[in-house]
Design a protein around this motif. Structure first.
Motif, PDB file in Angstrom:
ATOM      1  N   LYS A  20       4.680  10.247 -11.591  1.00 34.47           N
ATOM      2  CA  LYS A  20       3.752   8.865 -11.839  1.00 34.47           C
ATOM      3  C   LYS A  20       3.122   8.007 -10.628  1.00 34.47           C
ATOM      4  O   LYS A  20       2.711   7.081 -11.479  1.00 34.47           O
ATOM      5  CB  LYS A  20       4.830   8.352 -12.905  1.00 34.47           C
ATOM      6  N   LYS A  21       3.485   7.992  -9.322  1.00 34.73           N
ATOM      7  CA  LYS A  21       2.874   7.079  -8.610  1.00 34.73           C
ATOM      8  C   LYS A  21       0.930   7.861  -8.232  1.00 34.73           C
ATOM      9  O   LYS A  21       0.116   6.619  -8.378  1.00 34.73           O
ATOM     10  CB  LYS A  21       2.656   7.846  -6.780  1.00 34.73           C
ATOM     11  N   SER A  22       0.653   9.279  -9.154  1.00 37.19           N
ATOM     12  CA  SER A  22      -0.979   9.052  -9.305  1.00 37.19           C
ATOM     13  C   SER A  22      -1.536   9.891 -10.534  1.00 37.19           C
ATOM     14  O   SER A  22      -2.316  10.121 -10.418  1.00 37.19           O
ATOM     15  CB  SER A  22      -1.181  10.039  -7.725  1.00 37.19           C
ATOM     16  N   ALA A  23      -0.245   9.601 -10.776  1.00 35.34           N
ATOM     17  CA  ALA A  23      -0.862  10.087 -13.088  1.00 35.34           C
ATOM     18  C   ALA A  23      -0.181   9.314 -13.797  1.00 35.34           C
ATOM     19  O   ALA A  23       0.491   8.995 -13.585  1.00 35.34           O
ATOM     20  CB  ALA A  23      -0.669  11.198 -12.599  1.00 35.34           C
ATOM     21  N   GLU A  24      -0.784   9.772 -15.232  1.00 35.55           N
ATOM     22  CA  GLU A  24      -0.362   8.592 -15.945  1.00 35.55           C
ATOM     23  C   GLU A  24       0.310  10.389 -16.242  1.00 35.55           C
ATOM     24  O   GLU A  24       0.071  11.280 -17.304  1.00 35.55           O
ATOM     25  CB  GLU A  24      -1.456   8.298 -17.822  1.00 35.55           C
ATOM     26  N   VAL A  25       2.144   9.957 -17.343  1.00 34.45           N
ATOM     27  CA  VAL A  25       2.943  11.072 -17.200  1.00 34.45           C
ATOM     28  C   VAL A  25       3.624  10.654 -19.103  1.00 34.45           C
ATOM     29  O   VAL A  25       4.385   9.767 -19.203  1.00 34.45           O
ATOM     30  CB  VAL A  25       4.060  10.574 -16.412  1.00 34.45           C
ATOM     31  N   VAL A  26       3.281  11.925 -19.371  1.00 30.32           N
ATOM     32  CA  VAL A  26       4.090  11.640 -20.679  1.00 30.32           C
ATOM     33  C   VAL A  26       4.877  12.705 -20.567  1.00 30.32           C
ATOM     34  O   VAL A  26       4.721  13.976 -19.808  1.00 30.32           O
ATOM     35  CB  VAL A  26       3.316  11.459 -21.874  1.00 30.32           C
ATOM     36  N   ALA A  27       6.416  12.583 -21.619  1.00 29.77           N
ATOM     37  CA  ALA A  27       7.348  13.891 -20.921  1.00 29.77           C
ATOM     38  C   ALA A  27       7.361  13.850 -22.876  1.00 29.77           C
ATOM     39  O   ALA A  27       7.063  12.729 -23.874  1.00 29.77           O
ATOM     40  CB  ALA A  27       7.777  13.198 -20.250  1.00 29.77           C
ATOM     41  N   PHE A  28       8.301  15.681 -23.181  1.00 34.98           N
ATOM     42  CA  PHE A  28       8.560  15.696 -24.400  1.00 34.98           C
ATOM     43  C   PHE A  28      10.184  16.695 -23.900  1.00 34.98           C
ATOM     44  O   PHE A  28       9.920  16.937 -23.064  1.00 34.98           O
ATOM     45  CB  PHE A  28       7.807  16.222 -25.243  1.00 34.98           C
ATOM     46  N   ASP A  29      11.240  15.735 -25.064  1.00 30.42           N
ATOM     47  CA  ASP A  29      12.243  16.841 -24.145  1.00 30.42           C
ATOM     48  C   ASP A  29      12.842  17.283 -26.666  1.00 30.42           C
ATOM     49  O   ASP A  29      13.206  15.850 -26.986  1.00 30.42           O
ATOM     50  CB  ASP A  29      12.824  16.518 -23.602  1.00 30.42           C
ATOM     51  N   THR A  30      13.636  17.847 -26.950  1.00 28.40           N
ATOM     52  CA  THR A  30      13.907  18.521 -28.062  1.00 28.40           C
ATOM     53  C   THR A  30      14.413  17.312 -27.952  1.00 28.40           C
ATOM     54  O   THR A  30      15.431  17.160 -28.859  1.00 28.40           O
ATOM     55  CB  THR A  30      14.521  19.566 -27.969  1.00 28.40           C
ATOM     56  N   ASP A  31      15.543  16.715 -26.683  1.00 29.85           N
ATOM     57  CA  ASP A  31      16.548  15.905 -26.854  1.00 29.85           C
ATOM     58  C   ASP A  31      16.360  14.868 -26.610  1.00 29.85           C
ATOM     59  O   ASP A  31      16.175  14.723 -25.182  1.00 29.85           O
ATOM     60  CB  ASP A  31      17.745  16.373 -25.750  1.00 29.85           C
ATOM     61  N   ALA A  32      15.974  14.165 -27.993  1.00 29.99           N
ATOM     62  CA  ALA A  32      15.922  12.687 -28.552  1.00 29.99           C
ATOM     63  C   ALA A  32      16.420  11.514 -26.955  1.00 29.99           C
ATOM     64  O   ALA A  32      16.048  10.591 -26.832  1.00 29.99           O
ATOM     65  CB  ALA A  32      15.500  12.312 -29.229  1.00 29.99           C
ATOM     66  N   SER A  33      17.451  12.085 -26.061  1.00 30.18           N
ATOM     67  CA  SER A  33      18.942  11.336 -25.718  1.00 30.18           C
ATOM     68  C   SER A  33      17.300  10.721 -24.329  1.00 30.18           C
ATOM     69  O   SER A  33      18.496  10.338 -23.674  1.00 30.18           O
ATOM     70  CB  SER A  33      19.936  11.678 -25.591  1.00 30.18           C
ATOM     71  N   LYS A  34      17.244  11.848 -24.342  1.00 33.74           N
ATOM     72  CA  LYS A  34      16.125  11.788 -23.014  1.00 33.74           C
ATOM     73  C   LYS A  34      15.114  10.595 -22.503  1.00 33.74           C
ATOM     74  O   LYS A  34      15.080  10.361 -21.036  1.00 33.74           O
ATOM     75  CB  LYS A  34      15.730  13.136 -22.287  1.00 33.74           C
ATOM     76  N   LYS A  35      14.602  10.224 -23.560  1.00 32.56           N
ATOM     77  CA  LYS A  35      13.836   9.943 -24.211  1.00 32.56           C
ATOM     78  C   LYS A  35      13.915   8.151 -23.319  1.00 32.56           C
ATOM     79  O   LYS A  35      12.893   7.558 -22.627  1.00 32.56           O
ATOM     80  CB  LYS A  35      13.681   8.793 -25.310  1.00 32.56           C
ATOM     81  N   GLU A  36      15.034   7.405 -23.204  1.00 36.79           N
ATOM     82  CA  GLU A  36      15.511   5.948 -22.933  1.00 36.79           C
ATOM     83  C   GLU A  36      15.280   5.987 -21.543  1.00 36.79           C
ATOM     84  O   GLU A  36      14.494   5.439 -20.616  1.00 36.79           O
ATOM     85  CB  GLU A  36      17.188   5.820 -22.803  1.00 36.79           C
ATOM     86  N   LYS A  37      15.897   6.800 -20.457  1.00 40.41           N
ATOM     87  CA  LYS A  37      15.264   7.344 -19.180  1.00 40.41           C
ATOM     88  C   LYS A  37      13.726   7.577 -18.717  1.00 40.41           C
ATOM     89  O   LYS A  37      13.626   6.788 -17.814  1.00 40.41           O
ATOM     90  CB  LYS A  37      16.121   8.337 -18.229  1.00 40.41           C
ATOM     91  N   ALA A  38      13.301   8.319 -19.428  1.00 37.09           N
ATOM     92  CA  ALA A  38      11.920   8.162 -19.694  1.00 37.09           C
ATOM     93  C   ALA A  38      11.500   6.675 -19.371  1.00 37.09           C
ATOM     94  O   ALA A  38      10.981   6.459 -19.069  1.00 37.09           O
ATOM     95  CB  ALA A  38      11.426   9.273 -20.207  1.00 37.09           C
ATOM     96  N   LEU A  39      11.856   6.060 -20.269  1.00 34.35           N
ATOM     97  CA  LEU A  39      11.160   4.563 -21.179  1.00 34.35           C
ATOM     98  C   LEU A  39      11.426   3.853 -19.222  1.00 34.35           C
ATOM     99  O   LEU A  39      10.022   3.325 -19.600  1.00 34.35           O
ATOM    100  CB  LEU A  39      11.390   4.755 -22.316  1.00 34.35           C
ATOM    101  N   GLU A  40      13.048   4.184 -18.855  1.00 31.04           N
ATOM    102  CA  GLU A  40      13.089   3.379 -17.911  1.00 31.04           C
ATOM    103  C   GLU A  40      12.059   3.330 -17.019  1.00 31.04           C
ATOM    104  O   GLU A  40      12.298   2.560 -16.081  1.00 31.04           O
ATOM    105  CB  GLU A  40      14.653   3.004 -17.895  1.00 31.04           C
ATOM    106  N   MET A  41      11.773   4.243 -16.605  1.00 29.55           N
ATOM    107  CA  MET A  41      10.859   4.757 -15.015  1.00 29.55           C
ATOM    108  C   MET A  41       9.160   4.771 -15.787  1.00 29.55           C
ATOM    109  O   MET A  41       8.611   5.230 -14.539  1.00 29.55           O
ATOM    110  CB  MET A  41      11.703   6.474 -15.054  1.00 29.55           C
ATOM    111  N   GLY A  42       8.860   4.061 -16.523  1.00 20.18           N
ATOM    112  CA  GLY A  42       7.917   3.898 -16.494  1.00 20.18           C
ATOM    113  C   GLY A  42       6.876   5.041 -17.393  1.00 20.18           C
ATOM    114  O   GLY A  42       5.546   5.433 -16.723  1.00 20.18           O
TER     115      GLY A  42
END
Ligand code: NAI
Ligand code: A1CAB
Length: 257
Positions: A20-42
């Motif tokens: 994320k330091k040099s790129a726009e990062v988007v994540a996908f995981d079949t475990d939706a519970s991982k979404k919160e951590k991703a959003l917290e990390m920007g």
């Protein structure tokens, strides 16, 4: 550069921190519970794989070996010339192409230290990856640690030495901490001492170079303390044990392929 991470577990999230330091990062995981951590990390969150692919220039496959096949089959025909970077242990370029089709693929082997920007990261490109693709990869992934371009034949050994390496180093640290406790330190005191000693030793070797055995002779005084410890390590085949550890880890990686 937009990077889509498929699988936001240990490695996917660790890479997210650096990428994320040099790129726009988007994540996908079949475990939706991982979404919160991703959003917290920007880091953005894709509702499905199709959305992730459509909104990425490079895709990072960070799922377990058992899950990689179905993801690659789902990606087949949807890559639109984008680069797939796989960190799946043991998964060869050939096997990836069998599942994904003839696409631009970079096989990569990092370790968990990418989380602090100090990963050891090996990579090998297939023949479709162009120079600018590799430069874009290096620009982003060099933010996560040191890059080592290797022949694919050494990727399993790299997985053992570096990919699994942090676990072996942690085992060494844990054993030294317990040794410190046995001699009378609290566990925390022992860990502070051990980490200072390891950090200082690594820095010494990186600063002055030389061969580790030369450094041992600088520390081990004649008839002194150190040589008694070295004697135990030699008698119990410390080096041999580590060689077997890496050999068995390498072999397991080959089995995964
Ligand atoms: N853990 C480590 O230190 C290292 C792991 N690796 C490799 O990285 C890969 C991931 O390992 P970890 O991060 O430790 O595993 P993990 O289990 O922590 O993360 C994998 C993630 O993938 C997700 N997932 C599973 N199927 C999916 C699908 N169809 N679509 C999207 N997401 C899906 C899971 O929900 C999970 O969150 C493995 O292939 C491993 O061989 C490579 C180097 C080091
Ligand atoms: O243990 C594993 O299979 C993964 C690959 C390298 C480190 N962890």
């Amino acid at each position: 550069m937009r990077i889509g991470i498929i699988g936001f577990g240990n490695m996917g999230s660790a890479f997210g921190e650096g990428l994320k330091k040099s790129a726009e990062v988007v994540a996908f995981d079949t475990d939706a519970s991982k979404k919160e951590k991703a959003l917290e990390m920007g880091i953005g969150w894709a509702k499905d794989l199709e959305f992730l692919v459509a909104n990425s220039d490079l895709l990072l496959l960070a799922v377990k070996p058992k899950d990689a096949g179905k993801v690659l089959e789902n990606l087949r025909g949807k890559m639109e010339g984008k680069v797939l970077v796989s960190i799946v242990a043991g998964l060869s370029l050939k096997k990836i192409e069998e599942l994904l089709g003839r696409e631009k693929v970079i096989r990569c082997m990092p370790n968990l230290a990418v989380a602090v920007g100090k990963g050891a990261i090996a990579y090998v490109c297939n023949d479709l990856v162009e120079e600018r693709d590799e430069e874009n990869f290096k620009e982003s992934f060099s933010k996560c640690g040191s890059l080592h371009k290797v022949e694919e034949g050494l990727m399993d050994a790299f997985t053992a030495l570096a990919g699994s390496g942090p676990a072996f180093v942690m085992k060494f640290i844990s054993a030294l901490c317990l040794a410190g406790v046995r001699e009378g330190f609290s566990y925390q005191q022992a860990m502070d001492i051990v980490l200072d000693t390891i950090e200082g030793t690594v820095l010494m070797l990186r600063t002055f170079g030389g061969h580790p055995e030369e450094w041992i002779s600088k520390v081990a005084s004649p008839s002194g303390t150190t040589i008694e410890g070295i004697k135990v390590l030699e008698e119990r085949s410390f080096s041999g044990i580590l060689m077997e550890c890496i050999r068995e880890t390498t072999n397991r990686c080959k089995q995964l392929g």
